[in-house]
Design a protein around this motif. Structure first.
Motif, PDB file in Angstrom:
ATOM      1  N   ALA A 193      -6.486  31.161  42.562  1.00  0.00           N
ATOM      2  CA  ALA A 193      -7.430  30.576  42.348  1.00  0.00           C
ATOM      3  C   ALA A 193      -7.766  30.368  41.145  1.00  0.00           C
ATOM      4  CB  ALA A 193      -8.779  31.470  42.985  1.00  0.00           C
ATOM      5  N   VAL A 194      -7.331  31.470  40.007  1.00  0.00           N
ATOM      6  CA  VAL A 194      -7.561  31.252  38.847  1.00  0.00           C
ATOM      7  C   VAL A 194      -6.960  30.265  38.029  1.00  0.00           C
ATOM      8  CG1 VAL A 194      -7.025  32.563  36.512  1.00  0.00           C
ATOM      9  CG2 VAL A 194      -8.268  33.833  38.465  1.00  0.00           C
ATOM     10  N   PHE A 195      -5.772  29.993  38.660  1.00  0.00           N
ATOM     11  CA  PHE A 195      -4.987  28.621  38.159  1.00  0.00           C
ATOM     12  C   PHE A 195      -5.613  27.381  38.433  1.00  0.00           C
ATOM     13  CE2 PHE A 195      -1.788  25.579  39.331  1.00  0.00           C
ATOM     14  CZ  PHE A 195      -1.297  25.429  38.018  1.00  0.00           C
ATOM     15  N   ALA A 196      -5.947  27.247  39.757  1.00  0.00           N
ATOM     16  CA  ALA A 196      -6.765  26.512  40.358  1.00  0.00           C
ATOM     17  C   ALA A 196      -7.901  26.000  39.449  1.00  0.00           C
ATOM     18  CB  ALA A 196      -7.169  26.455  41.815  1.00  0.00           C
ATOM     19  N   VAL A 197      -8.989  26.921  39.236  1.00  0.00           N
ATOM     20  CA  VAL A 197     -10.030  26.669  38.327  1.00  0.00           C
ATOM     21  C   VAL A 197      -9.837  26.311  36.898  1.00  0.00           C
ATOM     22  CG1 VAL A 197     -12.244  27.871  37.490  1.00  0.00           C
ATOM     23  CG2 VAL A 197     -11.406  28.238  39.786  1.00  0.00           C
ATOM     24  N   ALA A 198      -8.582  26.929  36.338  1.00  0.00           N
ATOM     25  CA  ALA A 198      -8.281  26.770  35.225  1.00  0.00           C
ATOM     26  C   ALA A 198      -7.944  25.164  34.825  1.00  0.00           C
ATOM     27  CB  ALA A 198      -7.296  27.604  34.636  1.00  0.00           C
ATOM     28  N   TRP A 199      -7.104  24.514  35.679  1.00  0.00           N
ATOM     29  CA  TRP A 199      -6.864  23.109  35.580  1.00  0.00           C
ATOM     30  C   TRP A 199      -7.786  22.376  36.342  1.00  0.00           C
ATOM     31  CZ3 TRP A 199      -5.451  19.000  38.591  1.00  0.00           C
ATOM     32  CH2 TRP A 199      -5.061  19.284  39.915  1.00  0.00           C
ATOM     33  N   GLY A 200      -8.444  22.517  37.610  1.00  0.00           N
ATOM     34  CA  GLY A 200      -9.218  21.777  38.167  1.00  0.00           C
ATOM     35  C   GLY A 200     -10.513  21.347  37.623  1.00  0.00           C
ATOM     36  N   ILE A 201     -11.199  22.209  36.962  1.00  0.00           N
ATOM     37  CA  ILE A 201     -12.610  22.106  36.429  1.00  0.00           C
ATOM     38  C   ILE A 201     -12.198  21.252  34.880  1.00  0.00           C
ATOM     39  CG2 ILE A 201     -14.372  23.259  35.052  1.00  0.00           C
ATOM     40  CD1 ILE A 201     -14.878  25.204  37.582  1.00  0.00           C
ATOM     41  N   PRO A 202     -11.670  21.736  34.299  1.00  0.00           N
ATOM     42  CA  PRO A 202     -11.314  20.949  32.902  1.00  0.00           C
ATOM     43  C   PRO A 202     -10.953  19.350  33.366  1.00  0.00           C
ATOM     44  CG  PRO A 202     -10.365  22.960  32.574  1.00  0.00           C
ATOM     45  CD  PRO A 202     -10.782  22.958  34.039  1.00  0.00           C
ATOM     46  N   ALA A 203      -9.818  19.320  34.231  1.00  0.00           N
ATOM     47  CA  ALA A 203      -9.332  17.889  34.621  1.00  0.00           C
ATOM     48  C   ALA A 203     -10.460  16.976  35.308  1.00  0.00           C
ATOM     49  CB  ALA A 203      -8.362  18.117  35.674  1.00  0.00           C
ATOM     50  N   GLY A 204     -11.431  17.695  36.269  1.00  0.00           N
ATOM     51  CA  GLY A 204     -12.581  16.865  36.848  1.00  0.00           C
ATOM     52  C   GLY A 204     -13.493  16.460  35.656  1.00  0.00           C
ATOM     53  N   ILE A 205     -13.754  17.376  34.604  1.00  0.00           N
ATOM     54  CA  ILE A 205     -14.870  16.931  33.749  1.00  0.00           C
ATOM     55  C   ILE A 205     -14.348  15.863  33.043  1.00  0.00           C
ATOM     56  CG2 ILE A 205     -15.968  17.700  31.580  1.00  0.00           C
ATOM     57  CD1 ILE A 205     -16.119  20.474  32.766  1.00  0.00           C
ATOM     58  N   TRP A 206     -12.897  16.024  32.385  1.00  0.00           N
ATOM     59  CA  TRP A 206     -12.259  15.060  31.659  1.00  0.00           C
ATOM     60  C   TRP A 206     -12.187  13.622  32.060  1.00  0.00           C
ATOM     61  CZ3 TRP A 206      -7.071  12.886  30.977  1.00  0.00           C
ATOM     62  CH2 TRP A 206      -6.846  12.446  29.573  1.00  0.00           C
ATOM     63  N   SER A 207     -11.857  13.790  33.532  1.00  0.00           N
ATOM     64  CA  SER A 207     -11.789  12.576  34.373  1.00  0.00           C
ATOM     65  C   SER A 207     -13.014  11.911  34.435  1.00  0.00           C
ATOM     66  CB  SER A 207     -11.299  13.181  35.692  1.00  0.00           C
ATOM     67  OG  SER A 207     -11.354  11.829  36.584  1.00  0.00           O
ATOM     68  N   ALA A 208     -14.122  12.722  34.441  1.00  0.00           N
ATOM     69  CA  ALA A 208     -15.769  12.202  34.710  1.00  0.00           C
ATOM     70  C   ALA A 208     -16.103  11.468  33.320  1.00  0.00           C
ATOM     71  CB  ALA A 208     -16.529  13.070  35.199  1.00  0.00           C
ATOM     72  N   MET A 209     -15.467  12.086  32.243  1.00  0.00           N
ATOM     73  CA  MET A 209     -15.933  11.389  31.125  1.00  0.00           C
ATOM     74  C   MET A 209     -15.230  10.285  30.857  1.00  0.00           C
ATOM     75  SD  MET A 209     -16.132  14.953  28.946  1.00  0.00           S
ATOM     76  CE  MET A 209     -16.591  14.567  27.390  1.00  0.00           C
ATOM     77  N   HIS A 210     -14.083  10.003  31.390  1.00  0.00           N
ATOM     78  CA  HIS A 210     -13.438   8.815  30.975  1.00  0.00           C
ATOM     79  C   HIS A 210     -13.458   7.875  32.221  1.00  0.00           C
ATOM     80  CE1 HIS A 210     -11.822  11.699  28.092  1.00  0.00           C
ATOM     81  NE2 HIS A 210     -11.622  10.562  27.455  1.00  0.00           N
ATOM     82  N   GLN A 211     -14.617   7.897  33.018  1.00  0.00           N
ATOM     83  CA  GLN A 211     -14.474   7.330  34.235  1.00  0.00           C
ATOM     84  C   GLN A 211     -14.146   5.719  34.265  1.00  0.00           C
ATOM     85  OE1 GLN A 211     -18.578   6.302  35.781  1.00  0.00           O
ATOM     86  NE2 GLN A 211     -17.612   5.834  37.911  1.00  0.00           N
ATOM     87  N   GLY A 212     -13.215   5.368  35.292  1.00  0.00           N
ATOM     88  CA  GLY A 212     -12.791   3.990  35.410  1.00  0.00           C
ATOM     89  C   GLY A 212     -11.657   3.774  34.398  1.00  0.00           C
ATOM     90  N   ARG A 213     -11.461   4.570  33.210  1.00  0.00           N
ATOM     91  CA  ARG A 213     -10.186   4.281  32.645  1.00  0.00           C
ATOM     92  C   ARG A 213      -9.023   4.849  32.878  1.00  0.00           C
ATOM     93  NH1 ARG A 213     -12.651   5.974  26.806  1.00  0.00           N
ATOM     94  NH2 ARG A 213     -14.599   6.292  28.065  1.00  0.00           N
ATOM     95  N   ALA A 214      -7.820   4.507  32.276  1.00  0.00           N
ATOM     96  CA  ALA A 214      -6.572   4.964  32.608  1.00  0.00           C
ATOM     97  C   ALA A 214      -6.527   6.451  32.772  1.00  0.00           C
ATOM     98  CB  ALA A 214      -5.535   4.289  31.466  1.00  0.00           C
ATOM     99  N   ASN A 215      -7.203   7.349  31.826  1.00  0.00           N
ATOM    100  CA  ASN A 215      -6.932   8.617  32.055  1.00  0.00           C
ATOM    101  C   ASN A 215      -7.588   9.205  33.362  1.00  0.00           C
ATOM    102  OD1 ASN A 215      -6.169   8.609  29.396  1.00  0.00           O
ATOM    103  ND2 ASN A 215      -8.325   9.128  28.559  1.00  0.00           N
ATOM    104  N   ASP A 216      -8.857   8.499  33.542  1.00  0.00           N
ATOM    105  CA  ASP A 216      -9.453   8.887  34.915  1.00  0.00           C
ATOM    106  C   ASP A 216      -8.588   8.733  36.323  1.00  0.00           C
ATOM    107  OD1 ASP A 216     -11.308   9.432  36.752  1.00  0.00           O
ATOM    108  OD2 ASP A 216     -12.214   7.558  36.784  1.00  0.00           O
ATOM    109  N   ARG A 217      -7.952   7.422  36.032  1.00  0.00           N
ATOM    110  CA  ARG A 217      -6.892   7.290  37.402  1.00  0.00           C
ATOM    111  C   ARG A 217      -5.999   7.961  37.304  1.00  0.00           C
ATOM    112  NH1 ARG A 217      -6.826   1.041  36.228  1.00  0.00           N
ATOM    113  NH2 ARG A 217      -9.025   1.168  35.775  1.00  0.00           N
TER     114      ARG A 217
END
Lengths: 320, 292
Positions: free
Chosen positions: A106-130
């Protein structure tokens, strides 16, 4: 707050009671007479009658259930049909391994899932997000036991010195213990993190369109502050809800992952006892794993009032 | 910006809007095509292939060749044939269990949502309690009592996933209930079952469809996991989970034994995942997604 807590506690208790009833019914659903199962086909009728009396099988079902649950509450889960060992002792021996694995994952999941989700939302629609989206999608599609098996293959070829299949308790050698659990936790944490990532992204995008975000931006809050102080906290509630629901999948996953990496946890005890038809052990182990899941869920329920003060006063949970 | 440069942008936006509403949905299309391909392969290879999945031969662990496209396992059985024969079992369990769950769960959700108040509270409390127990644990309880096999997996998993359909259908049923056309039907004297069937059901179908794809994906994963543990589909009937388990011991000699069933399994869940995502994109173009 008190109201919220008591509702959650009552709910958890109901779930544990239901699970205990299901697990109890299990012994009565098995075709055949339990006494014969214990004493063997060639036993005398007297011996079987004696066992039946000893186990209380001549009592009505409800009183059998009450006595079983009474013993279970006091930590007595009966003894194994095969070696006569106390089931409770076995469970107590193995539960920490499964819990450590689940927490690590769970710690590993939160550690990568939350930052990845935020990062992806901040770049919505761009290559990073995809890219993040596709990775999360793949993480959900490939089951942990396949990831685990491939990991074993890679690690055993590339770095043969890596400790595989040799569990060491944390109290004995913390470093080696974490090293042994790293691969199983990663395998288990990939799909869990992928779920968190997708919910996080959706929740941030949801919050971004709201008025208070525009107000904060108009007041001159920077992009980072906007995300961290305003968006993150407001988007956590649905993420915690989704994560809590997915914890069940995580607990189920430990059963399989323990088998892949030969970890001495509750899951491997359940699988072994099912293949050996050792019913007291199946009952005890499944009840223990289910109950610990309910407790973990109760703990995540306690997180809500911390994130969302509205829950503290009304006692209602705003889902999704 | 001049008028000329704005015009194509406007038409492009309109075309995009039309596409969203009318159908061309790459996610959904890809998912359906992949799943269709898998079903076709499962039927063709399982039915008319040149090997049977149980045929043993002397050529063990050969690796890919003209005779055995993906090589053979430790008993000389054709990996390609076995993988798609396993697809048959997996998809049979997934569609069977999910259909069963939908057939029971959707009516429960409709009744709960439409009747509201007390019946709703009771039904949903029961569903919530059932959902609070991890499905893999329930499946383990089941296979510990009954001899595991395709039939037990379909019935058992079908029952386990009932609450998920009931839950997902209840919410839209609850809102549709308050709409004018439902009240109108009720006032006109239409009997309750007919109101539910004709007016409420069509409005919850889309949610149920998304849930169908999600549950089918979960079923594929749970079946594979149970079979991996030896508690699902029983040998000699091939299953991806068991193939991976058996291939593990020989994977240093021939990694394909693990990789081929593993990848096919992932492709199957991914296809259901794409279908679910595609359906949601169409229903809710803002890009909100749900999993599980």
């Amino acid at each position: 707050m008190l109201r919220y807590l008591s509702i959650r506690m009552a709910r958890s208790l109901t779930v544990v009671l239901c699970l205990s009833a299901i697990v109890f019914a299990l012994a009565h659903l098995i075709p055949g007479d339990p006494a014969t199962l214990i004493a063997g086909e060639s036993s005398t009728p007297q011996l079987r009658a004696q066992i039946t009396r000893q186990l209380g099988l001549d009592q009505p079902v409800w009183s059998q259930y009450l006595s079983w649950i009474g013993h279970a509450v006091r930590g007595d889960l009966g003894s194994s049909l095969l070696d006569g060992q106390s089931v409770a002792a076995q469970v107590a021996d193995r539960l920490p391994v499964s819990l450590e694995l689940a927490v690590f994952a769970a710690v590993f999941a939160v550690a990568w899932g939350i930052p990845a989700g935020i990062w992806s939302a901040m770049h919505q629609g761009r290559a990073n997000d995809r890219m993040v989206n596709s990775a999360a999608f793949l993480g959900l599609a490939v089951p942990p036991f396949v990831v685990g098996t491939v990991m074993v293959l890679l690690v055993s070829t590339l770095t043969p010195s890596w400790p595989l299949f040799s569990f060491v308790p944390f109290s004995e050698n913390p470093l080696l213990n974490l090293q042994v659990l790293l691969l199983p936790a990663v395998a288990l944490g990939i799909p869990f993190g992928a779920t968190i990532c997708r919910y996080m992204r959706a929740a941030i995008l949801d919050v971004e369109g709201q008025d208070f975000m525009r107000t904060a931006a108009a007041k001159g809050a920077g992009r980072r502050r906007l995300m961290m102080r305003h968006a993150l906290r407001n988007s956590l509630v649905p993420v915690v809800t989704a994560g809590g629901l997915q914890l069940g999948v995580l607990v189920g996953g430990t059963v399989i992952i323990e088998q892949v990496f030969a970890l001495p946890g509750l899951g491997s005890l359940i699988v072994a006892s099912i293949t050996q038809h050792d019913f007291p052990e199946i009952q005890g182990a499944i009840l223990a794993l289910g109950a610990s899941y309910v407790v973990i869920n109760l703990l995540t329920d306690l997180v809500y009032p911390l994130i969302d003060p509205r829950i503290r006063t009304t006692g209602a949970r705003r889902d999704g | 910006m001049t008028a000329e440069s704005m015009a194509p942008a406007a038409t492009a936006a309109a075309a995009r809007r039309r596409r969203l509403r009318l159908g061309w949905n790459p996610t959904l299309t890809t998912g359906v095509c992949v799943l269709g391909g898998l079903v076709t392969m499962a039927l063709l290879v399982g039915g008319f292939g040149s090997y049977s999945p149980q045929d043993v031969s002397d050529s063990l662990l050969t690796g890919p060749s003209a005779d055995h496209w993906m090589g053979t396992d430790n008993l000389g059985r054709d990996l390609f044939t076995r993988t798609f024969a396993a697809a048959r079992q997996s998809l049979l369990v997934a569609f069977g269990a999910t259909t069963l769950a939908a057939l029971i769960g959707v009516p429960i959700g409709l009744i709960a949502g439409y009747n509201a108040r007390r019946l709703d509270a009771v039904l949903m409390a029961a569903m919530d309690t059932a959902m609070s127990i991890p499905s893999v644990l329930l499946a383990l309880v089941l296979v510990s009592v009954f001899t595991p096999g395709t039939g037990v997996l379909i019935t058992g998993m079908g029952l386990i996933f009932v609450p998920y359909f009931a839950r997902i259908v209840r919410a839209p049923a609850l809102t549709v209930r308050e709409r004018d056309f439902v009240s109108a039907a009720r006032i006109a004297g239409v009997r309750t079952p007919v109101v539910i069937g004709r007016h409420v059901l069509p409005n919850v179908m889309s949610s149920a469809l998304v849930q169908y794809a999600n549950t089918a994906a979960t079923c594929v994963l749970v079946e594979a996991s149970l079979s991996y543990l030896g508690l699902g589909i029983q040998p000699p009937t091939p299953s991806w989970g068991r193939m991976i388990f058996e291939g593990q011991r020989y994977m240093k000699e021939d990694p394909l034994l693990v990789i081929v069933p593993g990848v096919t399994l992932a492709v199957a869940t991914a296809a259901f995942g794409l279908i679910s995502d595609g359906l949601q994109e169409r229903l809710n173009p803002r890009g909100k997604r749900r999993t599980a």
